[in-house]
Design an enzyme around this catalytic site. Structure first.
Site, mmCIF file in Angstrom:
data_model
loop_
_atom_site.group_PDB
_atom_site.id
_atom_site.type_symbol
_atom_site.label_atom_id
_atom_site.label_comp_id
_atom_site.label_asym_id
_atom_site.label_seq_id
_atom_site.Cartn_x
_atom_site.Cartn_y
_atom_site.Cartn_z
ATOM 1 C CB SER A 233 -19.420 -8.765 25.454
ATOM 2 O OG SER A 233 -19.088 -9.603 26.511
ATOM 3 C CG HIS B 39 -15.164 -7.565 28.745
ATOM 4 N ND1 HIS B 39 -14.846 -8.466 27.729
ATOM 5 C CD2 HIS B 39 -16.519 -7.609 28.870
ATOM 6 C CE1 HIS B 39 -15.962 -9.021 27.288
ATOM 7 N NE2 HIS B 39 -16.984 -8.523 27.947
ATOM 8 C CG ASP C 153 -11.559 -8.879 27.637
ATOM 9 O OD1 ASP C 153 -12.034 -9.393 28.668
ATOM 10 O OD2 ASP C 153 -12.248 -8.564 26.650
HETATM 11 C C1 MLT Z 1 -20.579 -14.563 27.144
HETATM 12 O O1 MLT Z 1 -21.111 -15.105 28.086
HETATM 13 O O2 MLT Z 1 -21.046 -14.511 26.018
HETATM 14 C C2 MLT Z 1 -19.250 -13.973 27.433
HETATM 15 O O3 MLT Z 1 -18.733 -14.550 28.556
HETATM 16 C C3 MLT Z 1 -19.210 -12.534 27.573
HETATM 17 C C4 MLT Z 1 -20.363 -11.915 28.307
HETATM 18 O O4 MLT Z 1 -20.488 -12.017 29.522
HETATM 19 O O5 MLT Z 1 -21.155 -11.271 27.664
#
Ligand code: MLT
Length: 203
Positions: A102, A183, A152
């Site tokens: 992520s 996710h 996701d």
């Molecule tokens: C990010 O902010 O990098 C992505 O939206 C995923 C997350 O929340 O980690």
């Protein structure tokens, strides 16, 4: 940067650079490193940014909307940190494979987008396109695994396809794995990435 370094038992195995998701720590992905490449040295880093107390690797303005200036600053900061860690711990700087989930996958993607020699490959679980409208460096032959979920809502299938296409157009060898989930990181993804890892990095 706050981190854990673990010596490897095989000096020929790549060094794993572990990058957690939002709200995670440098401890989160250690079991994953064990699954992917148990003999590898591991450099697991904690993101330097806090969002309501949750560690991240760069700031965002809203969910899915990145603070580009901070992204660039933090990407350089991480790049420099890996350089200095290689000297401090004596690992091979040219054999670093990022493993990110992520937000951690997004900063790993940003390393690929901005530094052709930052990584020797990347395992990106649920990544997004870190930055749009820029030309990528030459990533000829760079092995990249992308794990994605067809449901996701954060890292949508369209983002995944865009990222995969951008990396491939820069020459990267992308393997895209879909699970029919959201996710979260799934056991199927871990299994597919472990097989991918063995194919690319085991002599
Ligand atoms: C990010 O902010 O990098 C992505 O939206 C995923 C997350 O929340 O980690």
């Amino acid at each position: 940067m706050k981190h854990i370094f673990k010596e490897g038992t095989d000096p020929n195995a790549p060094v794993l650079l572990l990058l957690h998701g939002t709200g995670g720590t440098e401890h989160d992905l250690l079991p994953l490193a064990e699954a992917l490449s148990p003999k590898s040295a591991v450099l697991s880093v904690r993101g330097n940014v806090l969002e309501n107390g949750m560690p991240r690797f760069f700031r965002r303005l809203a969910e899915g909307v990145f603070d580009e200036e901070d992204l660039l600053f933090r990407t350089q900061e991480l790049y420099d940190f890996v350089d200095s860690a290689a000297v401090q711990y004596g690992f091979n700087r040219e054999r670093v494979v990022a493993v990110g989930y992520s937000n951690g996958a997004n900063i790993a993607g940003s390393l690929l987008f901005h530094h052709p020699n930052a990584l020797n490959g990347a395992v990106l679980y649920h990544p997004m396109v870190p930055r749009r409208g820029v030309s990528l460096p030459d990533l000829e032959g760079m092995p990249v695994f992308i794990g994605a979920g067809s449901n996701d809502r954060m890292c949508t299938p369209a983002e995944t396809e865009d990222l995969s296409a951008l990396l491939q157009s820069a020459g990267a060898e992308v393997q895209l794995f879909w699970d029919h989930m959201g996710h979260q990181l799934t056991a199927n993804e871990v299994k597919a990435s472990t097989a991918w890892f063995a194919k690319h990095y085991t002599a």
